[in-house]
Design a protein around this motif. Sequence first.
Motif, PDB file in Angstrom:
ATOM      1  N   GLU A  31      -6.574  -1.707  -2.330  1.00  0.00           N
ATOM      2  CA  GLU A  31      -6.536  -0.462  -1.561  1.00  0.00           C
ATOM      3  C   GLU A  31      -6.990  -0.711  -0.130  1.00  0.00           C
ATOM      4  OE1 GLU A  31      -5.586   3.544  -1.235  1.00  0.00           O
ATOM      5  OE2 GLU A  31      -5.423   2.309  -3.042  1.00  0.00           O
ATOM      6  N   VAL A  32      -8.011  -1.596   0.007  1.00  0.00           N
ATOM      7  CA  VAL A  32      -8.490  -1.949   1.351  1.00  0.00           C
ATOM      8  C   VAL A  32      -7.389  -2.674   2.121  1.00  0.00           C
ATOM      9  CG1 VAL A  32     -10.174  -3.334   2.632  1.00  0.00           C
ATOM     10  CG2 VAL A  32     -10.902  -2.026   0.627  1.00  0.00           C
ATOM     11  N   SER A  33      -6.638  -3.513   1.413  1.00  0.00           N
ATOM     12  CA  SER A  33      -5.524  -4.215   2.063  1.00  0.00           C
ATOM     13  C   SER A  33      -4.524  -3.209   2.622  1.00  0.00           C
ATOM     14  CB  SER A  33      -4.828  -5.134   1.061  1.00  0.00           C
ATOM     15  OG  SER A  33      -5.719  -6.105   0.557  1.00  0.00           O
ATOM     16  N   ALA A  34      -4.220  -2.156   1.839  1.00  0.00           N
ATOM     17  CA  ALA A  34      -3.276  -1.133   2.300  1.00  0.00           C
ATOM     18  C   ALA A  34      -3.829  -0.392   3.507  1.00  0.00           C
ATOM     19  CB  ALA A  34      -2.975  -0.160   1.163  1.00  0.00           C
ATOM     20  N   ASP A  35      -5.135  -0.090   3.478  1.00  0.00           N
ATOM     21  CA  ASP A  35      -5.738   0.614   4.607  1.00  0.00           C
ATOM     22  C   ASP A  35      -5.674  -0.229   5.875  1.00  0.00           C
ATOM     23  OD1 ASP A  35      -6.294   2.703   2.913  1.00  0.00           O
ATOM     24  OD2 ASP A  35      -8.374   2.090   2.533  1.00  0.00           O
ATOM     25  N   MET A  36      -5.816  -1.535   5.738  1.00  0.00           N
ATOM     26  CA  MET A  36      -5.847  -2.415   6.901  1.00  0.00           C
ATOM     27  C   MET A  36      -4.493  -2.447   7.622  1.00  0.00           C
ATOM     28  SD  MET A  36      -8.048  -5.638   5.418  1.00  0.00           S
ATOM     29  CE  MET A  36      -7.802  -6.595   6.914  1.00  0.00           C
ATOM     30  N   ILE A  37      -3.392  -2.319   6.875  1.00  0.00           N
ATOM     31  CA  ILE A  37      -2.064  -2.455   7.501  1.00  0.00           C
ATOM     32  C   ILE A  37      -1.340  -1.118   7.585  1.00  0.00           C
ATOM     33  CG2 ILE A  37      -1.851  -4.829   6.688  1.00  0.00           C
ATOM     34  CD1 ILE A  37       0.023  -3.763   4.502  1.00  0.00           C
ATOM     35  N   GLU A  38      -2.070  -0.018   7.372  1.00  0.00           N
ATOM     36  CA  GLU A  38      -1.426   1.293   7.307  1.00  0.00           C
ATOM     37  C   GLU A  38      -0.713   1.643   8.604  1.00  0.00           C
ATOM     38  OE1 GLU A  38      -2.491   5.761   5.647  1.00  0.00           O
ATOM     39  OE2 GLU A  38      -4.107   4.434   6.319  1.00  0.00           O
ATOM     40  N   LYS A  39      -1.228   1.206   9.730  1.00  0.00           N
ATOM     41  CA  LYS A  39      -0.633   1.544  11.023  1.00  0.00           C
ATOM     42  C   LYS A  39       0.501   0.603  11.423  1.00  0.00           C
ATOM     43  CE  LYS A  39      -3.605   4.853  11.604  1.00  0.00           C
ATOM     44  NZ  LYS A  39      -3.176   6.261  11.506  1.00  0.00           N
ATOM     45  N   VAL A  40       0.693  -0.458  10.646  1.00  0.00           N
ATOM     46  CA  VAL A  40       1.745  -1.423  10.970  1.00  0.00           C
ATOM     47  C   VAL A  40       3.081  -0.887  10.446  1.00  0.00           C
ATOM     48  CG1 VAL A  40       2.551  -3.793  10.691  1.00  0.00           C
ATOM     49  CG2 VAL A  40       0.088  -3.305  10.822  1.00  0.00           C
ATOM     50  N   GLU A  41       4.141  -1.010  11.267  1.00  0.00           N
ATOM     51  CA  GLU A  41       5.466  -0.507  10.881  1.00  0.00           C
ATOM     52  C   GLU A  41       6.256  -1.611  10.190  1.00  0.00           C
ATOM     53  OE1 GLU A  41       9.432   1.537  12.906  1.00  0.00           O
ATOM     54  OE2 GLU A  41       7.587   1.298  14.068  1.00  0.00           O
ATOM     55  N   PHE A  42       6.649  -1.371   8.945  1.00  0.00           N
ATOM     56  CA  PHE A  42       7.451  -2.313   8.170  1.00  0.00           C
ATOM     57  C   PHE A  42       8.824  -1.696   7.886  1.00  0.00           C
ATOM     58  CE2 PHE A  42       3.028  -3.219   7.111  1.00  0.00           C
ATOM     59  CZ  PHE A  42       2.959  -4.592   7.275  1.00  0.00           C
ATOM     60  N   GLU A  43       9.786  -2.557   7.554  1.00  0.00           N
ATOM     61  CA  GLU A  43      11.126  -2.066   7.226  1.00  0.00           C
ATOM     62  C   GLU A  43      11.140  -1.347   5.886  1.00  0.00           C
ATOM     63  OE1 GLU A  43      15.764  -3.700   6.985  1.00  0.00           O
ATOM     64  OE2 GLU A  43      14.083  -5.104   7.101  1.00  0.00           O
ATOM     65  N   GLY A  44      10.340  -1.819   4.936  1.00  0.00           N
ATOM     66  CA  GLY A  44      10.280  -1.202   3.619  1.00  0.00           C
ATOM     67  C   GLY A  44       8.930  -0.566   3.360  1.00  0.00           C
ATOM     68  N   PRO A  45       8.738   0.022   2.170  1.00  0.00           N
ATOM     69  CA  PRO A  45       7.486   0.722   1.827  1.00  0.00           C
ATOM     70  C   PRO A  45       6.383  -0.243   1.391  1.00  0.00           C
ATOM     71  CG  PRO A  45       9.016   0.893   0.002  1.00  0.00           C
ATOM     72  CD  PRO A  45       9.752   0.176   1.093  1.00  0.00           C
ATOM     73  N   VAL A  46       5.938  -1.092   2.310  1.00  0.00           N
ATOM     74  CA  VAL A  46       4.930  -2.104   1.972  1.00  0.00           C
ATOM     75  C   VAL A  46       3.603  -1.445   1.625  1.00  0.00           C
ATOM     76  CG1 VAL A  46       3.646  -4.095   2.828  1.00  0.00           C
ATOM     77  CG2 VAL A  46       6.074  -3.833   3.394  1.00  0.00           C
ATOM     78  N   VAL A  47       3.173  -0.462   2.433  1.00  0.00           N
ATOM     79  CA  VAL A  47       1.882   0.192   2.200  1.00  0.00           C
ATOM     80  C   VAL A  47       1.889   0.916   0.856  1.00  0.00           C
ATOM     81  CG1 VAL A  47       0.278   1.928   3.062  1.00  0.00           C
ATOM     82  CG2 VAL A  47       1.443   0.407   4.669  1.00  0.00           C
TER      83      VAL A  47
END
Length: 704
Positions: free
Chosen positions: A591-607
């Motif tokens: 969950e912390v990993s998801a919070d860390m990259i939440e603002k990063v824009e990815f092509e797919g639903p990585v978060v």
Amino acid sequence: MADTIHEDAVDQRRIRNLIWGGLAILTAIAIVGVFFAYRFVDSERLRAQQEWQIRLGIVADGRAAAVAEWIDGNFAVIEDLTINESLQLYLTELAMSDWDRLSVTDEAAQAGYMLNLLVATAEKEGFASPLSMAAETSNVGQAGLAGLALIAATGDALAVTPGMPAFDERLIAAFDAALLGKPTLIDMFPSQAGPVTMGFALPVYGLQDDPEGKGIGVVMGIRVVDEDLFKRLKQPGEVAKTAETYMVRADGNTVTYLSPLADGSEPLQRSLALDTPQLGAAFGLKTPGGFTVGRDYSGAQALVTARAIDNTPWTLIRKVSRDEALAQVDERLNTIFTVFILLIVGILITLVAVWRHGTSVRAAQAAKKFQIAAERFENMVKFMRVVTDSQPTEIMAVDAEGRLTFANKTAADIAGMEKDDMMGKTMSSIFGPVKAGTYAEINGRVIENFKAEKALRTFHDDDGNPYWYRSAHVPLRGDRDYPPASLTILDDITDLTLETERSKRRLLQLVDTLVGVVDRRDPYSANHSSRVAEVALAVSEEMGLNEVSRSTAELAGRLMNLGKIFIPTELLTKSGQLTDEERDLLARSVEVSADMIEKVEFEGPVVDTLRQIDEAWDGSGPRGLKGEDIVAPARVVNLANAFVGMLSPRAYRGAFTFEKVEGILMEEAERKFDRKAVLALVHYLENKDGRETWAHFREDPTGT
């Protein structure tokens, strides 16, 4: 121009609606008019028939009375003879002498007197025969037409006028009936000589006898039925040309016509079946006194009435032709219909004239509108040409044969041709067979199905370098000047694609750097993220997921342990039993990993994939998501993480065998894991050398 055409179409519809409305009203008026006309004519026809019924009835009553009077007159002649005292005395003496003529005083003189009396009466009253003048005193006389006879009760003819017919069965039957006291009419019958005759018979009573009993003799008269009777059928002052009166009688199943007919038929020469359809005479015989519209002896329609003639089996028929009787009514009907037709034609002519006048006016208006619309359309075409030429993408219209019917400036510049020179050329001649063939297939489907499509295609130049094109294909309907086509929009996205690839590589490098930091802090988890990413990519490919889902699963696998950077090293390497707090801290690392990259824009639903990694297929996970509600990359990474974790050794245990791992995963299918993902992993292990490829996962990272 479209608005002008629409307005003109609206005007045309209005005119058509007016015309159809007028025709509908006209039709309704005509139907109503015809209905009431028929009602009126029917009432007039009924009234005319009633008038003719009265007129025919009056004449029929008069003619029937005249015939009955003639019958009564003939019976009166015979009756005068039967009550002649000399005749009665003569017969009385004969009867008293038992019919011995020699016993009668001066019998010869009396017999001579009787004969003279009969001859004189016959000559005077029409009973004389025109063919014979010889007297006959026996009961067997020569063949004749008419005459009078005095007949004794014994059947002997006491006196017979010259020309009296021989006594046949018919006359004998009449004699027997009359002798019993019944006045007897001998009906019309054809004589041997030709003319129609009929007779009358009455009894003779003795001077002292009861006139109600049996007679002592009979007076019989036979006469020719001639104009003396038939003239009584003619109505004085007759004005109707087809009016006719005649007499009929029923002879078994036939109708016999007794009087001369207007068609020249003589008495007793015409007969018709009693069941002849609509025969007026048959109706009269069955319904004397009635009235009907039937058919006469010639088959023509006629108005018919009938009267029974007293003391005879005859029926008098009075008829007039229907055409003559109802001529005025029919003429009135024809006049009404003619007026209606002329009225309808007049209204139609008026409508046509109004329509033609309106059409000419509208034609002028339409021509003006069309000119304005054409100018607007030309300006619109120029405007659209400017718009399309200013676009950086290639825009073309391609028909089903692959020929260009339109191209913008960008397409012409890239092709190195003038726009007009491109018209009619095939895509293959402009772009080459490979590129043209790719788009020809898409355009064919778009034109056939009339459904837009989008595509992303990779091509290679002569040096083998790739370049990318994104295309949109929109179906165009054909018209009079252009066939159906596909509007093809080509966008060269090579630069964008290369930049995206560079960005992706930089992102992966950054991810690998961060993951490397975590791996160095926990030797047992070294390379765990990259291995999860590798397995996740293989499983997603086996499942047939799309490219975005595959890259999402791979990237999420790499990033899932990023949150462990905040977990103390001693906890990561602890070989003893973990406390609940320690377990919770490790579990929250994803969950912390998801919070860390939440603002990063990815092509797919990585978060979303990272947040759903711990969800179970049966819904027993932390968020309660289950089945297809869990995104596909998360279901794949969840399986890959468990697979790598069980196959890899840990500080507190050794590595599991492939068989054991497969058994555990199959048991947890449809509970914790997606069965499709589990089967895809097993298939990869068993059929694509997965065990050999990932055998090194079981090696101890510490080298012990």
